[in-house]
Scaffold this motif. Structure first.
Motif, PDB file in Angstrom:
ATOM      1  N   LEU A 160      24.541  -0.276  18.461  1.00  0.00           N
ATOM      2  CA  LEU A 160      24.333   0.482  19.697  1.00  0.00           C
ATOM      3  C   LEU A 160      23.010   1.244  19.630  1.00  0.00           C
ATOM      4  CD1 LEU A 160      25.283   1.549  22.441  1.00  0.00           C
ATOM      5  CD2 LEU A 160      26.606   3.274  21.213  1.00  0.00           C
ATOM      6  N   ALA A 161      22.746   1.874  18.498  1.00  0.00           N
ATOM      7  CA  ALA A 161      21.486   2.604  18.328  1.00  0.00           C
ATOM      8  C   ALA A 161      20.296   1.648  18.391  1.00  0.00           C
ATOM      9  CB  ALA A 161      21.493   3.364  17.004  1.00  0.00           C
ATOM     10  N   LEU A 162      20.446   0.474  17.799  1.00  0.00           N
ATOM     11  CA  LEU A 162      19.370  -0.526  17.867  1.00  0.00           C
ATOM     12  C   LEU A 162      19.149  -0.999  19.307  1.00  0.00           C
ATOM     13  CD1 LEU A 162      20.059  -2.705  14.699  1.00  0.00           C
ATOM     14  CD2 LEU A 162      18.046  -1.268  15.133  1.00  0.00           C
ATOM     15  N   ALA A 163      20.227  -1.203  20.035  1.00  0.00           N
ATOM     16  CA  ALA A 163      20.109  -1.626  21.439  1.00  0.00           C
ATOM     17  C   ALA A 163      19.378  -0.567  22.256  1.00  0.00           C
ATOM     18  CB  ALA A 163      21.491  -1.907  22.033  1.00  0.00           C
ATOM     19  N   ALA A 164      19.805   0.685  22.105  1.00  0.00           N
ATOM     20  CA  ALA A 164      19.162   1.773  22.854  1.00  0.00           C
ATOM     21  C   ALA A 164      17.709   1.946  22.411  1.00  0.00           C
ATOM     22  CB  ALA A 164      19.940   3.073  22.668  1.00  0.00           C
ATOM     23  N   GLY A 165      17.459   1.843  21.118  1.00  0.00           N
ATOM     24  CA  GLY A 165      16.095   1.978  20.622  1.00  0.00           C
ATOM     25  C   GLY A 165      15.193   0.853  21.091  1.00  0.00           C
ATOM     26  N   PHE A 166      15.712  -0.370  21.073  1.00  0.00           N
ATOM     27  CA  PHE A 166      14.944  -1.513  21.551  1.00  0.00           C
ATOM     28  C   PHE A 166      14.660  -1.371  23.043  1.00  0.00           C
ATOM     29  CE2 PHE A 166      14.556  -5.808  23.285  1.00  0.00           C
ATOM     30  CZ  PHE A 166      13.574  -6.342  22.461  1.00  0.00           C
ATOM     31  N   ALA A 167      15.675  -0.976  23.815  1.00  0.00           N
ATOM     32  CA  ALA A 167      15.506  -0.770  25.258  1.00  0.00           C
ATOM     33  C   ALA A 167      14.439   0.287  25.517  1.00  0.00           C
ATOM     34  CB  ALA A 167      16.833  -0.358  25.895  1.00  0.00           C
ATOM     35  N   ASP A 168      14.524   1.390  24.798  1.00  0.00           N
ATOM     36  CA  ASP A 168      13.588   2.492  24.987  1.00  0.00           C
ATOM     37  C   ASP A 168      12.163   2.072  24.634  1.00  0.00           C
ATOM     38  OD1 ASP A 168      13.694   5.616  25.431  1.00  0.00           O
ATOM     39  OD2 ASP A 168      12.261   5.245  23.801  1.00  0.00           O
ATOM     40  N   PHE A 169      11.990   1.461  23.469  1.00  0.00           N
ATOM     41  CA  PHE A 169      10.656   1.077  23.012  1.00  0.00           C
ATOM     42  C   PHE A 169      10.009   0.054  23.944  1.00  0.00           C
ATOM     43  CE2 PHE A 169       7.912  -1.857  20.672  1.00  0.00           C
ATOM     44  CZ  PHE A 169       6.904  -0.989  20.287  1.00  0.00           C
ATOM     45  N   THR A 170      10.743  -0.994  24.268  1.00  0.00           N
ATOM     46  CA  THR A 170      10.140  -2.043  25.095  1.00  0.00           C
ATOM     47  C   THR A 170       9.859  -1.559  26.508  1.00  0.00           C
ATOM     48  OG1 THR A 170      12.327  -2.969  25.586  1.00  0.00           O
ATOM     49  CG2 THR A 170      11.087  -3.954  23.748  1.00  0.00           C
ATOM     50  N   SER A 171      10.743  -0.722  27.044  1.00  0.00           N
ATOM     51  CA  SER A 171      10.533  -0.196  28.394  1.00  0.00           C
ATOM     52  C   SER A 171       9.362   0.783  28.433  1.00  0.00           C
ATOM     53  CB  SER A 171      11.809   0.492  28.877  1.00  0.00           C
ATOM     54  OG  SER A 171      11.582   1.163  30.084  1.00  0.00           O
ATOM     55  N   ALA A 172       9.419   1.793  27.576  1.00  0.00           N
ATOM     56  CA  ALA A 172       8.424   2.876  27.628  1.00  0.00           C
ATOM     57  C   ALA A 172       7.078   2.483  27.049  1.00  0.00           C
ATOM     58  CB  ALA A 172       8.971   4.100  26.898  1.00  0.00           C
ATOM     59  N   THR A 173       7.080   1.699  25.988  1.00  0.00           N
ATOM     60  CA  THR A 173       5.833   1.422  25.289  1.00  0.00           C
ATOM     61  C   THR A 173       5.190   0.115  25.716  1.00  0.00           C
ATOM     62  OG1 THR A 173       6.697   2.632  23.397  1.00  0.00           O
ATOM     63  CG2 THR A 173       4.796   1.242  22.993  1.00  0.00           C
ATOM     64  N   LEU A 174       5.975  -0.901  25.961  1.00  0.00           N
ATOM     65  CA  LEU A 174       5.390  -2.197  26.286  1.00  0.00           C
ATOM     66  C   LEU A 174       5.263  -2.435  27.793  1.00  0.00           C
ATOM     67  CD1 LEU A 174       7.183  -4.424  23.611  1.00  0.00           C
ATOM     68  CD2 LEU A 174       4.962  -3.276  23.462  1.00  0.00           C
ATOM     69  N   ILE A 175       6.387  -2.394  28.499  1.00  0.00           N
ATOM     70  CA  ILE A 175       6.374  -2.769  29.911  1.00  0.00           C
ATOM     71  C   ILE A 175       5.614  -1.751  30.761  1.00  0.00           C
ATOM     72  CG2 ILE A 175       7.773  -3.347  31.928  1.00  0.00           C
ATOM     73  CD1 ILE A 175       9.981  -4.231  29.947  1.00  0.00           C
ATOM     74  N   LYS A 176       5.905  -0.464  30.579  1.00  0.00           N
ATOM     75  CA  LYS A 176       5.231   0.553  31.394  1.00  0.00           C
ATOM     76  C   LYS A 176       3.717   0.516  31.224  1.00  0.00           C
ATOM     77  CE  LYS A 176       8.752   4.000  32.180  1.00  0.00           C
ATOM     78  NZ  LYS A 176       9.110   5.393  32.174  1.00  0.00           N
ATOM     79  N   LYS A 177       3.260   0.336  30.008  1.00  0.00           N
ATOM     80  CA  LYS A 177       1.813   0.289  29.775  1.00  0.00           C
ATOM     81  C   LYS A 177       1.194  -0.966  30.366  1.00  0.00           C
ATOM     82  CE  LYS A 177       1.704   3.426  25.925  1.00  0.00           C
ATOM     83  NZ  LYS A 177       1.529   3.641  24.508  1.00  0.00           N
ATOM     84  N   GLN A 178       1.961  -2.027  30.439  1.00  0.00           N
ATOM     85  CA  GLN A 178       1.471  -3.265  31.042  1.00  0.00           C
ATOM     86  C   GLN A 178       1.424  -3.139  32.569  1.00  0.00           C
ATOM     87  OE1 GLN A 178       0.289  -6.127  29.705  1.00  0.00           O
ATOM     88  NE2 GLN A 178       0.006  -6.983  31.724  1.00  0.00           N
ATOM     89  N   GLU A 179       2.492  -2.614  33.160  1.00  0.00           N
ATOM     90  CA  GLU A 179       2.596  -2.542  34.622  1.00  0.00           C
ATOM     91  C   GLU A 179       1.785  -1.394  35.230  1.00  0.00           C
ATOM     92  OE1 GLU A 179       3.949  -4.847  36.619  1.00  0.00           O
ATOM     93  OE2 GLU A 179       4.239  -5.960  34.759  1.00  0.00           O
ATOM     94  N   GLN A 180       1.810  -0.254  34.608  1.00  0.00           N
ATOM     95  CA  GLN A 180       1.051   0.933  35.021  1.00  0.00           C
ATOM     96  C   GLN A 180       1.304   1.348  36.478  1.00  0.00           C
ATOM     97  OE1 GLN A 180      -3.086   0.470  33.948  1.00  0.00           O
ATOM     98  NE2 GLN A 180      -2.610   0.439  31.777  1.00  0.00           N
TER      99      GLN A 180
END
Length: 189
Positions: A64-84
């Motif tokens: 569960l912690a890995l799922a939440a951490g993966f969701a958080d990292f990919t959303s906040a760090t990868l996708i948001k920076k790409q989409e802007q």
């Protein structure tokens, strides 16, 4: 984003942020998105899973912690920076009419990381506990949806941001639940 969808997104944002405005929501919705409010729930989930399922429960919490951490990292760090995508309070069209009930935030808007994280948690737990406790599924999904609604109501996200975050988070929760089932094929909630 196509112009029609962008226009609809802004109209729906204005409806939720302005037209639904009332004193109860003005107090409640900022609380719903406050992580400190949910600490007792998170502690309950951890304690319950470890107490009830011992080693399997510890692995469940780790996944569960890995799922939440993966969701958080990919959303906040990868996708948001790409989409802007800018937040509603910084959007040229909506910023003049936004009712900001919390500080605007410094990051980008798409997707909502709150939505991604909470739907990852809700769907992960729903996938594992729906057979034994089917009533937990609507409660978990309502909880995650309420947090999503709060994000729009307080003025920090557009509806498309939270819907996209919810879909993405649901996919992550489902995939990590499948991973848990592969690691623990005999797990019965």
């Amino acid at each position: 984003m196509p112009d029609q969808l962008l226009h609809l997104d802004r109209q729906l944002f204005h409806y939720i942020n302005n037209s639904l405005s009332n004193s109860i929501f003005d107090w409640l919705m900022p609380q719903m998105r406050n992580p400190a409010l949910w600490i007792p729930l998170y502690l309950f989930i951890i304690i319950f899973c470890i107490w009830r399922y011992r080693k399997q429960g510890a692995l469940l919490i780790a996944m569960l912690a890995l799922a939440a951490g993966f969701a958080d990292f990919t959303s906040a760090t990868l996708i948001k920076k790409q989409e802007q995508r800018v937040r509603p309070c910084r959007d040229a069209v909506t910023s003049a009419t936004v009712i900001s009930r919390v500080p605007c935030g410094t990051g980008y808007s798409f997707p909502s990381t709150h939505a991604t994280d909470h739907f990852a948690i809700a769907v992960f737990l729903s996938c594992l506990f729906y057979k034994k406790w089917p009533r937990v599924v609507p409660v978990l999904l309502f909880w995650a949806a309420l947090i999503c609604f709060a994000q729009v109501y307080v003025g920090v996200h557009f509806p498309v941001d939270v819907v996209s975050g919810a879909i993405y988070g649901s996919l992550i929760g489902w995939l990590f639940a499948l991973g848990f089932r592969k690691l623990q094929p005999g797990f019965v909630a």
